[in-house]
Design a protein around this motif. Structure first.
Motif, PDB file in Angstrom:
ATOM      1  N   SER A   2       0.828  -1.201   0.000  1.00 44.39           N
ATOM      2  CA  SER A   2       0.000   0.000   0.000  1.00 44.39           C
ATOM      3  C   SER A   2       0.865   1.255   0.000  1.00 44.39           C
ATOM      4  O   SER A   2       1.978   1.280   0.520  1.00 44.39           O
ATOM      5  CB  SER A   2      -0.912   0.005   1.224  1.00 44.39           C
ATOM      6  N   ILE A  23      -5.560   7.865  11.237  1.00 49.55           N
ATOM      7  CA  ILE A  23      -5.483   7.647   9.790  1.00 49.55           C
ATOM      8  C   ILE A  23      -4.054   7.244   9.446  1.00 49.55           C
ATOM      9  O   ILE A  23      -3.125   8.044   9.544  1.00 49.55           O
ATOM     10  CB  ILE A  23      -5.879   8.924   9.022  1.00 49.55           C
ATOM     11  N   THR A  27      -6.535   6.818   1.209  1.00 48.10           N
ATOM     12  CA  THR A  27      -7.574   6.119   0.445  1.00 48.10           C
ATOM     13  C   THR A  27      -7.263   6.263  -1.044  1.00 48.10           C
ATOM     14  O   THR A  27      -6.426   7.086  -1.435  1.00 48.10           O
ATOM     15  CB  THR A  27      -8.953   6.721   0.748  1.00 48.10           C
ATOM     16  N   PRO A  28      -7.938   5.485  -1.909  1.00 48.35           N
ATOM     17  CA  PRO A  28      -7.661   5.583  -3.351  1.00 48.35           C
ATOM     18  C   PRO A  28      -7.822   6.998  -3.911  1.00 48.35           C
ATOM     19  O   PRO A  28      -7.000   7.429  -4.733  1.00 48.35           O
ATOM     20  CB  PRO A  28      -8.687   4.619  -3.960  1.00 48.35           C
ATOM     21  N   GLN A  30      -7.404   9.794  -2.332  1.00 51.34           N
ATOM     22  CA  GLN A  30      -6.277  10.595  -1.836  1.00 51.34           C
ATOM     23  C   GLN A  30      -4.987  10.261  -2.589  1.00 51.34           C
ATOM     24  O   GLN A  30      -4.197  11.158  -2.884  1.00 51.34           O
ATOM     25  CB  GLN A  30      -6.108  10.350  -0.333  1.00 51.34           C
ATOM     26  N   GLU A  31      -4.802   8.994  -2.922  1.00 48.98           N
ATOM     27  CA  GLU A  31      -3.625   8.599  -3.696  1.00 48.98           C
ATOM     28  C   GLU A  31      -3.604   9.289  -5.064  1.00 48.98           C
ATOM     29  O   GLU A  31      -2.536   9.679  -5.557  1.00 48.98           O
ATOM     30  CB  GLU A  31      -3.614   7.074  -3.897  1.00 48.98           C
ATOM     31  N   SER A  47     -15.793  11.176  -6.136  1.00 51.91           N
ATOM     32  CA  SER A  47     -15.638   9.886  -5.477  1.00 51.91           C
ATOM     33  C   SER A  47     -16.815   9.663  -4.555  1.00 51.91           C
ATOM     34  O   SER A  47     -17.510  10.607  -4.167  1.00 51.91           O
ATOM     35  CB  SER A  47     -14.331   9.833  -4.691  1.00 51.91           C
ATOM     36  N   THR A  51     -15.188   8.616   1.364  1.00 52.15           N
ATOM     37  CA  THR A  51     -13.928   8.044   0.888  1.00 52.15           C
ATOM     38  C   THR A  51     -12.721   8.941   1.166  1.00 52.15           C
ATOM     39  O   THR A  51     -11.618   8.635   0.734  1.00 52.15           O
ATOM     40  CB  THR A  51     -14.003   7.765  -0.629  1.00 52.15           C
ATOM     41  N   GLY A  52     -12.925  10.059   1.872  1.00 48.87           N
ATOM     42  CA  GLY A  52     -11.798  10.900   2.261  1.00 48.87           C
ATOM     43  C   GLY A  52     -11.473  12.022   1.298  1.00 48.87           C
ATOM     44  O   GLY A  52     -10.309  12.429   1.179  1.00 48.87           O
ATOM     45  N   ARG A 334     -19.032   4.844   6.059  1.00 50.93           N
ATOM     46  CA  ARG A 334     -17.930   5.693   5.613  1.00 50.93           C
ATOM     47  C   ARG A 334     -16.573   5.064   5.934  1.00 50.93           C
ATOM     48  O   ARG A 334     -16.421   4.374   6.939  1.00 50.93           O
ATOM     49  CB  ARG A 334     -18.031   7.076   6.259  1.00 50.93           C
ATOM     50  N   MET A 335     -15.602   5.313   5.062  1.00 53.60           N
ATOM     51  CA  MET A 335     -14.211   4.871   5.259  1.00 53.60           C
ATOM     52  C   MET A 335     -14.124   3.374   5.553  1.00 53.60           C
ATOM     53  O   MET A 335     -13.407   2.926   6.437  1.00 53.60           O
ATOM     54  CB  MET A 335     -13.572   5.670   6.387  1.00 53.60           C
ATOM     55  N   GLY A 336     -14.887   2.575   4.788  1.00 56.56           N
ATOM     56  CA  GLY A 336     -14.803   1.124   4.905  1.00 56.56           C
ATOM     57  C   GLY A 336     -15.636   0.510   6.008  1.00 56.56           C
ATOM     58  O   GLY A 336     -15.638  -0.715   6.158  1.00 56.56           O
TER      59      GLY A 336
END
Length: 477
Positions: A2, A23, A27-28, A30-31, A47, A51-52, A334-336
């Motif tokens: 990751s 944190i 997250t994807p 943010q990447e 998004s 998901t951030g 949220r967030m998984g």
């Protein structure tokens, strides 16, 4: 392997702050977004909710600020006070102990106090378009040094009629300023209009076919309109969510709905756009602190809120369209984390959910309540059919056959007893020297007193055991 925030070139001081906030990895979205925004590119970021996205633009925005300068350098535009205060809290957590100053400029607050605080020269401002434009016209705010302008929940900002205000605000920034639009739903019309303010924008979309979080469960319960509040009461009692949001469409009905829910014993308070600033702030603080269980809200008031621990979203009224449904259910899962979205609809409203399923690519499953459990309606019907078959198999009178001492059914022994009684009667006839068939009994008119006495006997023996009922029946015969 990751990706880490260090690999995204996030400063170490912010990495430590993120770790304190729990944190550990990006997250994807943010990447994808952090490196692009760090390069100064204009962007449209889309998004799923939860998901951030906020951190995806906040981290590169904070890193662009020069604390030594006293000018405003980052401007964030939001549709509602609640979302603005939520973002401001995240900024304060990330900059705590540092020299970056932040301020909120939200409509509805005292403008004189905001003007006074602007004398402290904030580096980053979070505001609503109307209040920002008002301060610009008063010449109490200047955007000549703004490096980055972000419009969060851009589709709602435009839908609320603020497009002209946003355009006027963005005209006040430099041509070299970076512009970013962010939302979970960005219609093609917004992408088209964005070209007027952006320079070759990069469109960042993470899994656009997956419109809602994969950890969300969608279901619905059907009832009549008059039974919706009672159905909600039963569901809350059955599920007992630690924290949940109940959505309604009409602000005019919200006070009445709150009164009804509180009357039936539910722990609920309301959040809606027409409420005063202090009242809305108090309600949000108490809800975050779990002072009450249910937050009754309209779509506008709850847009973009990130409230930790919300496990369920209830739709007392169906969302007006698929985009509103998407933003509603985004308040949970949220967030998984896992979350559940429950729609309470009438038979006439079922077609609306069918439209949402097609447009969002999700399944909204039918559910029912049965014996203190939430079940599939098919399972409920099979259970009901089983009960009907069991009742139909019982003899008349509702008593099931009971076993006698010899292992046979008492139902089988009853005819033998009847035969013995017939034999006794015949013997009595023989002793009288008469052997003839008993004459048919004439119809007897039962008096009202006799009928009343019979009903009383039935009432008293209603809960009696089967052997006692059989014994009483034998005596009467």
């Amino acid at each position: 392997m990751s990706t880490t925030f260090e690999q995204l070139l996030v400063e170490q001081s912010y990495v430590h702050k993120l770790q304190e906030m729990g944190i550990a990895s990006p997250t994807p979205i943010q990447e994808e977004a952090i490196p692009l925004l760090g390069q100064g590119k204009d962007a449209i970021i889309q998004s799923q909710t939860g998901t951030g996205k906020t951190l995806a633009y906040l981290l590169p925005a904070l890193q662009q600020i020069d604390p030594q300068q006293k000018q405003l350098q980052v401007l964030l535009l939001v549709p509602t006070r609640e979302l603005g205060m939520q973002i401001l809290q995240q900024i304060e957590l990330l900059t705590q102990g540092g020299s970056i100053r932040s301020q909120s400029l939200i409509g509805g607050a005292a403008i004189a106090r905001q003007v006074e605080k602007l004398k402290l020269h904030p580096h980053i401002v979070v505001g609503t378009p109307g209040r920002i434009l008002e301060l610009l016209k008063l010449r109490k705010l200047t955007l000549h040094h703004v490096k980055l302008a972000v419009v969060d929940e851009v589709d709602q900002v435009f839908e609320l009629g603020s497009m002209n205000e946003v355009e006027a605000v963005l005209k006040g920034t430099l041509r070299s300023s970076q512009t970013v639009f962010v939302s979970a739903t960005i219609p093609p019309t917004i992408e088209a209009s964005a070209q007027r303010w952006m320079k070759e924008p990069v469109i960042v979309k993470i899994n656009p076919s997956q419109r809602t979080a994969e950890t969300l469960e969608h279901c619905y319960f059907v009832c009549e309109e008059r039974n919706k509040i009672d159905t909600l009461r039963k569901l809350v009692r059955l599920i007992n969510p630690p924290s949940a949001i109940v959505f309604v469409n009409a602000t005019a009905d919200i006070a009445e709905v709150v009164a009804k829910l509180q009357y039936i014993g539910l722990s609920v308070e309301a959040l809606y756009g027409e409420a005063g600033k202090q009242e809305r702030a108090k309600v949000m603080t108490q809800f975050r602190e779990r002072k009450f269980q249910l937050l009754l809200a309209t779509d506008i008031a709850a847009r973009g809120l990130d409230i930790e621990g919300v496990t369920h979203v209830f739709h007392l009224d169906p969302a007006v369209n698929a985009e509103y449904y998407l933003h509603r259910v985004g308040r949970t899962g949220r967030m998984g984390r896992k979350g559940t979205a429950i729609s309470i609809v009438t038979p006439k409203e079922l077609f609306i959910l069918g439209k949402f399923e097609k447009q969002l690519g999700i399944e909204i499953a039918p559910k029912a309540m049965y014996e203190g459990r939430i079940v599939d309606p098919a399972q409920d019907r099979s259970a009901a059919a089983k009960r009907s078959r069991t009742q139909a198999a019982r003899p008349a009178g509702g008593a099931a056959p009971a076993r006698g001492p010899a292992g046979g059914a008492r139902g089988n022994a009853a005819p033998a007893a009847g035969t013995a009684r017939t034999g006794d009667a015949a013997a009595r006839g023989e002793r009288g020297g008469v052997r003839e068939a008993a004459p048919a009994k004439p119809a007897v008119r039962v008096s009202a007193a006799a009928r009343k006495a019979e009903r009383e006997r039935d009432r008293k023996s209603k809960g009696a055991p089967r052997w006692l009922k059989a014994k009483q029946q034998g005596k009467e015969e």
